[in-house]
Scaffold this active site. Structure first.
Site, PDB file in Angstrom:
ATOM      1  N   ASN A 163       0.664  -1.137   0.142  1.00 22.60           N
ATOM      2  CA  ASN A 163      -0.090   0.199  -0.132  1.00 22.60           C
ATOM      3  C   ASN A 163       0.833   1.178  -0.027  1.00 22.60           C
ATOM      4  O   ASN A 163       0.316   2.222  -0.363  1.00 22.60           O
ATOM      5  CB  ASN A 163      -1.002   0.093   1.128  1.00 22.60           C
ATOM      6  CG  ASN A 163      -0.190   0.019   2.552  1.00 22.60           C
ATOM      7  OD1 ASN A 163       0.631  -0.492   2.468  1.00 22.60           O
ATOM      8  ND2 ASN A 163      -1.287   0.350   3.615  1.00 22.60           N
ATOM      9  N   GLU A 259       5.506  -3.723  11.835  1.00 20.67           N
ATOM     10  CA  GLU A 259       4.259  -2.752  11.694  1.00 20.67           C
ATOM     11  C   GLU A 259       3.351  -3.680  11.192  1.00 20.67           C
ATOM     12  O   GLU A 259       3.234  -3.880   9.890  1.00 20.67           O
ATOM     13  CB  GLU A 259       4.701  -1.519  11.208  1.00 20.67           C
ATOM     14  CG  GLU A 259       5.983  -0.662  11.932  1.00 20.67           C
ATOM     15  CD  GLU A 259       5.344  -0.054  13.173  1.00 20.67           C
ATOM     16  OE1 GLU A 259       4.323  -0.168  13.624  1.00 20.67           O
ATOM     17  OE2 GLU A 259       6.356   0.309  13.771  1.00 20.67           O
ATOM     18  N   CYS A 293      -2.969   0.723   7.097  1.00 21.30           N
ATOM     19  CA  CYS A 293      -3.281   0.030   8.432  1.00 21.30           C
ATOM     20  C   CYS A 293      -3.886   1.044   9.430  1.00 21.30           C
ATOM     21  O   CYS A 293      -4.513   0.574  10.250  1.00 21.30           O
ATOM     22  CB  CYS A 293      -1.795  -0.243   8.834  1.00 21.30           C
ATOM     23  SG  CYS A 293      -0.559   1.372   8.819  1.00 21.30           S
TER      24      CYS A 293
HETATM   25  P1  NAP Z   1       1.097  -9.050   3.236  1.00 20.03           P
HETATM   26  O1  NAP Z   1       0.695  -9.756   2.653  1.00 20.03           O
HETATM   27  O2  NAP Z   1       1.591  -9.413   4.935  1.00 20.03           O
HETATM   28  O3  NAP Z   1       2.692  -8.725   2.867  1.00 20.03           O
HETATM   29  C1  NAP Z   1       3.669  -7.968   3.274  1.00 20.03           C
HETATM   30  C2  NAP Z   1       5.346  -8.260   2.825  1.00 20.03           C
HETATM   31  O4  NAP Z   1       5.593  -9.415   3.321  1.00 20.03           O
HETATM   32  C3  NAP Z   1       4.979  -8.328   1.103  1.00 20.03           C
HETATM   33  O5  NAP Z   1       6.483  -7.863   0.678  1.00 20.03           O
HETATM   34  C4  NAP Z   1       5.193  -9.870   1.024  1.00 20.03           C
HETATM   35  O6  NAP Z   1       5.730 -10.330  -0.314  1.00 20.03           O
HETATM   36  C5  NAP Z   1       5.955 -10.130   1.950  1.00 20.03           C
HETATM   37  N1  NAP Z   1       6.132 -11.536   2.457  1.00 20.03           N
HETATM   38  C6  NAP Z   1       4.727 -12.551   2.343  1.00 20.03           C
HETATM   39  N2  NAP Z   1       5.107 -13.809   3.024  1.00 20.03           N
HETATM   40  C7  NAP Z   1       6.290 -13.657   3.540  1.00 20.03           C
HETATM   41  C8  NAP Z   1       7.199 -14.612   4.008  1.00 20.03           C
HETATM   42  N3  NAP Z   1       6.929 -15.796   4.528  1.00 20.03           N
HETATM   43  N4  NAP Z   1       8.407 -13.936   4.613  1.00 20.03           N
HETATM   44  C9  NAP Z   1       8.943 -12.778   4.529  1.00 20.03           C
HETATM   45  N5  NAP Z   1       7.903 -11.828   3.731  1.00 20.03           N
HETATM   46  C10 NAP Z   1       6.876 -12.192   3.184  1.00 20.03           C
HETATM   47  O7  NAP Z   1       0.734  -7.784   3.444  1.00 20.03           O
HETATM   48  P2  NAP Z   1       0.173  -6.664   2.393  1.00 20.03           P
HETATM   49  O8  NAP Z   1      -1.183  -7.218   1.856  1.00 20.03           O
HETATM   50  O9  NAP Z   1       0.988  -6.231   1.571  1.00 20.03           O
HETATM   51  O10 NAP Z   1      -0.251  -5.355   3.254  1.00 20.03           O
HETATM   52  C11 NAP Z   1      -1.443  -5.224   3.930  1.00 20.03           C
HETATM   53  C12 NAP Z   1      -1.207  -5.399   5.354  1.00 20.03           C
HETATM   54  O11 NAP Z   1      -0.200  -4.811   5.612  1.00 20.03           O
HETATM   55  C13 NAP Z   1      -2.676  -5.050   6.350  1.00 20.03           C
HETATM   56  O12 NAP Z   1      -2.668  -6.056   7.132  1.00 20.03           O
HETATM   57  C14 NAP Z   1      -1.950  -3.651   6.826  1.00 20.03           C
HETATM   58  O13 NAP Z   1      -2.662  -3.557   8.035  1.00 20.03           O
HETATM   59  C15 NAP Z   1      -0.721  -4.174   6.922  1.00 20.03           C
HETATM   60  N6  NAP Z   1       0.162  -2.755   7.035  1.00 20.03           N
HETATM   61  C16 NAP Z   1       0.453  -2.247   8.207  1.00 20.03           C
HETATM   62  C17 NAP Z   1       1.247  -1.100   8.358  1.00 20.03           C
HETATM   63  C18 NAP Z   1       1.655  -0.442   9.636  1.00 20.03           C
HETATM   64  O14 NAP Z   1       2.648   0.368   9.831  1.00 20.03           O
HETATM   65  N7  NAP Z   1       1.322  -1.087  10.855  1.00 20.03           N
HETATM   66  C19 NAP Z   1       1.465  -0.396   7.288  1.00 20.03           C
HETATM   67  C20 NAP Z   1       1.207  -0.877   5.993  1.00 20.03           C
HETATM   68  C21 NAP Z   1       0.406  -2.062   5.869  1.00 20.03           C
HETATM   69  P3  NAP Z   1       4.871 -10.531  -1.404  1.00 20.03           P
HETATM   70  O15 NAP Z   1       4.146  -9.477  -1.920  1.00 20.03           O
HETATM   71  O16 NAP Z   1       5.770 -11.141  -2.480  1.00 20.03           O
HETATM   72  O17 NAP Z   1       3.760 -11.824  -1.102  1.00 20.03           O
HETATM   73  O1  G3H Z   2      -0.759   1.433   6.040  1.00 20.17           O
HETATM   74  C1  G3H Z   2      -0.123   2.023   6.930  1.00 20.17           C
HETATM   75  C2  G3H Z   2       0.588   3.045   6.840  1.00 20.17           C
HETATM   76  O2  G3H Z   2       1.592   3.078   7.691  1.00 20.17           O
HETATM   77  C3  G3H Z   2      -0.404   4.214   7.466  1.00 20.17           C
HETATM   78  O3  G3H Z   2       0.220   5.398   7.025  1.00 20.17           O
HETATM   79  O4  G3H Z   2      -1.673   6.779   8.202  1.00 20.17           O
HETATM   80  O5  G3H Z   2       0.178   7.953   6.603  1.00 20.17           O
HETATM   81  O6  G3H Z   2      -1.674   6.652   5.609  1.00 20.17           O
HETATM   82  P1  G3H Z   2      -0.727   6.579   6.909  1.00 20.17           P
END
Ligand code: NAP
Ligand code: G3H
Length: 484
Positions: A163, A259, A293
């Site tokens: 994202n 995160e 997130c």
């Molecule tokens: P995701 O599916 O967990 O993927 C995140 C990253 O991890 C991608 O680069 C993915 O690669 C990689 N990955 C997948 N399996 C892995 C493994 N076994 N080992 C190491 N890396 C692996 O998350 P997303 O769909 O991209 O993002 C959405 C989620 O992220 C939501 O739950 C959101 O809340 C959370 N998020 C949190 C924050 C925060 O700061 N708290 C910020 C942004 C997003 P691939 O793409 O190749 O699968």
């Molecule tokens: O998606 C997760 C990001 O850390 C959120 O950042 O609050 O600046 O959109 P933001």
């Protein structure tokens, strides 16, 4: 325009030891636009055997990089920020195509990232150690002087989500580099092209060979291998709680910055400025179609002001435009059909269990219209699960205590907003909430990027934010001078 060739046609390469390379296996992942399915490009599907070279190269380059004066390391990061600013249109257009972020938000992600990089470069110069003398501790003379310095950790593995492919990559890479670490960066597969543009920016800014290595490939194929690799000294990950928890089980003693997901609540108390709260909630819930997130993911509203809040929310939601990111629509297609199917499951579950649909529940493939439900109850999945899409449940509560209780029952603990005109009450509620950050009278959000950003429970581990990230990516090293 970019001077170096990091792609041929639509085929993007990886950065290994200062060279742009293709996988020897010939395997690639095709990246399609979430908007119209058009091919955006192809990225390398690096194998585990090849991934090993990326880590070894980073290990070999790190010690020399740590010896480069911090002012010079900072200068490289400043230069990268300038190049990023220069290339903002090109990279924003990639974000529009690759992750369906509207152009305005894509540009804002890039300019925010350039600011973050400049600030990180400056902050890196200000991270200092301390000295302590022994005589302040009972039983010791003054004949010991401790000098504590901050030293880099070694090789930092940076893994970012789809994202914010630019911002959530740079917010890891820049502090790691300025602290004297080398980096292995694995971008999300959907988002990899924008991330490779960012890698190109660092490369052109003069990051020495091996100090930043960037490899693409499916996380499920190479993720575990990278995370468990003995050459990795620290992992900075942003993504889902599921993958974050999995990484934590594999990481052993490696320090982690995680995160993860969230289910941020907006608690609206009866004395709140309802119009202002509604504006914040709509912006917080629906920007980038709820794929943040920190998006507001549920409203906890005291019964007596529920109807006025709904009256204020609905006209704002109806004004949101739905369509293509190229046309700067507010609501754009979700990242994949699977993501939209999941949001639909939560919507259908809520309808099946008696939630009152106020607007939305319209869908064209992965384009989901902004949806609001009233009378969502604890029995509904929408009360607890993170949709990562444009759907907002309203839960009516009796009083502030019930709102706090429901907010705290969540498995997540990222942020919560409290809307009230009574500052004493705001603090009273804030102190009881089990989250990383409480926002008083504003939407939940991460920025500004030098603020600390952290989640508790399933929302994360450790604190990011410019100075906090530099600290997390370095450690104390003590030398004790014992004199006679
Ligand atoms: P995701 O599916 O967990 O993927 C995140 C990253 O991890 C991608 O680069 C993915 O690669 C990689 N990955 C997948 N399996 C892995 C493994 N076994 N080992 C190491 N890396 C692996 O998350 P997303 O769909 O991209 O993002 C959405 C989620 O992220 C939501 O739950 C959101 O809340 C959370 N998020 C949190 C924050 C925060 O700061 N708290 C910020 C942004 C997003 P691939 O793409 O190749 O699968
Ligand atoms: O998606 C997760 C990001 O850390 C959120 O950042 O609050 O600046 O959109 P933001």
């Amino acid at each position: 325009m970019f001077k170096c060739i990091f792609r041929e046609g639509n085929v993007y390469k990886c950065l290994l030891n200062g060279e742009w390379i293709e996988s020897k296996t010939g395997q690639r992942d095709q990246i399609f636009s979430p908007t119209d399915g058009a091919l955006v490009g192809e990225v390398q599907a690096i194998s585990k055997e090849e991934a090993n070279h990326f880590v070894l190269s980073a290990q070999a380059a790190q010690k020399a990089w740590a010896k480069v004066p911090v002012t010079e390391r900072a200068a490289v990061v400043h230069k990268a920020a300038e190049i990023l600013e220069r290339e903002k249109e090109t990279i924003a257009d990639i974000l529009v195509k690759e992750i369906a972020k509207n152009k305005k938000s894509a540009l804002s992600e890039i300019m925010r990232t350039a600011d973050l990089m400049h600030f990180t470069a400056e902050e890196g110069k200000r991270v200092t150690g301390e000295s302590l003398s022994s005589d302040v501790f009972p039983g010791y003379s003054e004949k010991k002087l401790l000098i504590v310095n901050r030293v880099p950790l070694g090789v930092v593995l940076c893994i970012s989500p789809f994202n914010y492919p630019v911002n959530l990559a740079a917010s890891k890479i820049a502090p790691a580099l300025v602290a004297g670490n080398s980096v292995v960066f694995k971008p999300p597969t959907q988002g990899a092209i924008a991330a490779l543009y960012l890698a190109r920016v660092f490369c052109e800014a003069g990051v020495p060979p091996g100090v930043l290595n960037v490899l693409t490939g499916q996380g499920r194929e190479i993720g575990d291998y990278l995370v468990s690799h003995s050459g990795i000294n620290m992992i900075a990950f942003t993504g889902s709680s599921k993958v974050g928890k999995h990484i934590a089980t594999l990481a052993g003693m490696k320090p982690l910055l995680l995160e993860l997901g969230g289910k941020d609540a907006a608690i609206v108390l009866p004395d709140a400025d309802i119009q202002a709260a509604a504006k914040h909630i709509v912006a917080g819930a629906f920007s980038y179609s709820g794929q943040r997130c920190t998006a507001v993911k549920r409203i906890l509203i005291i019964e007596s002001v529920a109807n006025p809040l709904i009256d204020a929310l609905l006209p704002l939601v109806k004004k949101l435009t739905v369509g293509k990111p190229e046309n700067n629509a507010d609501i754009t297609p979700l990242i994949s059909n699977a993501a939209a199917d999941y949001v639909q499951e939560l919507i259908d579950d809520a309808i099946g269990k008696g939630a009152k649909l106020l607007t939305g529940n319209q869908r064209e493939k992965n384009l989901m219209y902004p949806t609001i439900f009233d009378s969502v109850t604890r029995e509904m999945r929408l009360a607890w699960e993170e949709p990562f899409g444009p759907v907002l449940p309203i839960m009516r509560v009796k009083n502030a205590n019930e709102a706090i209780q429901i907010a705290n029952e969540s498995e997540y603990g990222l942020q919560t907003s409290v809307f009230t005109s009574n500052i004493d009450q705001a603090f009273e509620v804030a102190e009881k909430l089990e989250v990383g950050t409480v926002q008083i009278n504003s939407k939940t959000e991460r920025g500004p990027d030098h603020f600390p950003f952290m989640g508790v429970k399933s929302s994360g581990l450790g604190t990011q934010g410019i100075r906090y990230s530099i600290e997390a990516m370095s450690r104390s090293k003590a030398i004790v001078l014992n004199f006679k």
